[in-house]
Design an enzyme around this catalytic site. Structure first.
Site, PDB file in Angstrom:
ATOM      1  N   ASP A 289      -0.351   1.094  -5.941  1.00 15.13           N
ATOM      2  CA  ASP A 289       0.782   1.372  -5.057  1.00 15.13           C
ATOM      3  C   ASP A 289       1.675   2.439  -5.690  1.00 15.13           C
ATOM      4  O   ASP A 289       1.935   2.428  -6.888  1.00 15.13           O
ATOM      5  CB  ASP A 289       1.574   0.082  -4.814  1.00 15.13           C
ATOM      6  CG  ASP A 289       2.483   0.190  -3.599  1.00 15.13           C
ATOM      7  OD1 ASP A 289       2.221  -0.508  -2.599  1.00 15.13           O
ATOM      8  OD2 ASP A 289       3.453   0.968  -3.642  1.00 15.13           O
TER       9      ASP A 289
ATOM     10  N   HIS B 263      -1.721  -6.367  -0.429  1.00 12.11           N
ATOM     11  CA  HIS B 263      -1.067  -6.099  -1.705  1.00 12.11           C
ATOM     12  C   HIS B 263      -1.582  -7.121  -2.713  1.00 12.11           C
ATOM     13  O   HIS B 263      -1.696  -8.319  -2.391  1.00 12.11           O
ATOM     14  CB  HIS B 263       0.445  -6.310  -1.615  1.00 12.11           C
ATOM     15  CG  HIS B 263       1.175  -5.351  -0.741  1.00 12.11           C
ATOM     16  ND1 HIS B 263       1.922  -4.313  -1.240  1.00 12.11           N
ATOM     17  CD2 HIS B 263       1.293  -5.283   0.605  1.00 12.11           C
ATOM     18  CE1 HIS B 263       2.482  -3.647  -0.232  1.00 12.11           C
ATOM     19  NE2 HIS B 263       2.119  -4.216   0.906  1.00 12.11           N
TER      20      HIS B 263
ATOM     21  N   HIS C 183      -3.624  -3.680   4.999  1.00 11.31           N
ATOM     22  CA  HIS C 183      -3.843  -3.635   3.551  1.00 11.31           C
ATOM     23  C   HIS C 183      -3.381  -4.954   2.946  1.00 11.31           C
ATOM     24  O   HIS C 183      -2.459  -5.593   3.439  1.00 11.31           O
ATOM     25  CB  HIS C 183      -3.100  -2.464   2.900  1.00 11.31           C
ATOM     26  CG  HIS C 183      -1.651  -2.373   3.283  1.00 11.31           C
ATOM     27  ND1 HIS C 183      -1.247  -1.850   4.487  1.00 11.31           N
ATOM     28  CD2 HIS C 183      -0.523  -2.755   2.634  1.00 11.31           C
ATOM     29  CE1 HIS C 183       0.071  -1.903   4.561  1.00 11.31           C
ATOM     30  NE2 HIS C 183       0.545  -2.463   3.446  1.00 11.31           N
TER      31      HIS C 183
ATOM     32  N   GLY D 294       7.792  -6.783   7.664  1.00 14.44           N
ATOM     33  CA  GLY D 294       8.001  -5.865   6.555  1.00 14.44           C
ATOM     34  C   GLY D 294       6.944  -4.789   6.410  1.00 14.44           C
ATOM     35  O   GLY D 294       6.914  -4.069   5.416  1.00 14.44           O
ATOM     36  N   GLN D 295       6.046  -4.677   7.388  1.00 12.25           N
ATOM     37  CA  GLN D 295       4.993  -3.671   7.283  1.00 12.25           C
ATOM     38  C   GLN D 295       5.555  -2.275   7.539  1.00 12.25           C
ATOM     39  O   GLN D 295       6.308  -2.064   8.495  1.00 12.25           O
ATOM     40  CB  GLN D 295       3.876  -3.973   8.298  1.00 12.25           C
ATOM     41  CG  GLN D 295       2.652  -3.083   8.119  1.00 12.25           C
ATOM     42  CD  GLN D 295       1.500  -3.456   9.054  1.00 12.25           C
ATOM     43  OE1 GLN D 295       1.633  -4.368   9.887  1.00 12.25           O
ATOM     44  NE2 GLN D 295       0.395  -2.756   8.926  1.00 12.25           N
TER      45      GLN D 295
ATOM     46  N   ASN E 141       1.748  -7.829   4.721  1.00 17.73           N
ATOM     47  CA  ASN E 141       2.862  -7.675   5.646  1.00 17.73           C
ATOM     48  C   ASN E 141       2.292  -7.299   7.014  1.00 17.73           C
ATOM     49  O   ASN E 141       1.420  -6.433   7.110  1.00 17.73           O
ATOM     50  CB  ASN E 141       3.812  -6.578   5.155  1.00 17.73           C
ATOM     51  CG  ASN E 141       4.487  -6.949   3.843  1.00 17.73           C
ATOM     52  OD1 ASN E 141       4.743  -8.113   3.577  1.00 17.73           O
ATOM     53  ND2 ASN E 141       4.754  -5.954   3.009  1.00 17.73           N
TER      54      ASN E 141
END
Ligand code: 5GP
Ligand code: ZN
Length: 112
Positions: free
Chosen positions: A31, A101, A99, A92-93, A86
């Site tokens: 990230d 995390h 994806h 919160g995306q 998310n």
């Protein structure tokens, strides 16, 4: 491939990322704004907007990604880790290409 999608562009090497795993269906890269000492993203090459857009056709791909998470985490030296998906703006995306995390590597993560 979705023309304006940053993760599609990373998947096709049109923009750089610290990619450390790739197969025919999935990539993993660090990230850009890590929230833990190790923080990577597991991303399918197929453009799917979010978990809420998945259906039966994506079952194998989702299973493969989940099973990859501990393998890649172990390769990066994590003894434990947290996964997070998310979903949707309210979830919160920010990047609308599904994806997972995976993060850890510091102190014991706080309970949530
Ligand atoms: P979301 O909030 O959608 O679940 O997470 C998107 C994640 O993608 C964020 O943690 C953000 O730091 C990361 N990210 C966004 N753009 C890029 C990029 O261009 N490269 C990398 N490596 N990560 C990115
Ligand atoms: Zn995409």
């Amino acid at each position: 491939m979705s023309a304006d999608c940053i993760f599609c562009k990373i998947a096709s090497d049109d923009i750089p990322a610290k990619k450390f795993y790739e197969d025919e269906e999935v990539i993993a890269f660090h990230d850009i704004r890590p929230i833990a000492p190790v923080h990577f993203l597991l991303v399918p090459k197929l453009h799917i907007g979010s978990l809420a857009e998945c259906d039966q056709a994506h079952q194998d791909l989702l299973g493969k990604m989940l099973l990859l998470a501990p393998k890649l985490a172990a390769q990066l030296g994590l003894k434990g880790f947290r996964t997070m998906i998310n979903t949707g703006r309210e979830g919160g995306q920010e990047v609308f290409h599904i994806h997972i995390h995976v993060f850890g590597g510091g102190e014991t993560l706080p309970k949530i």
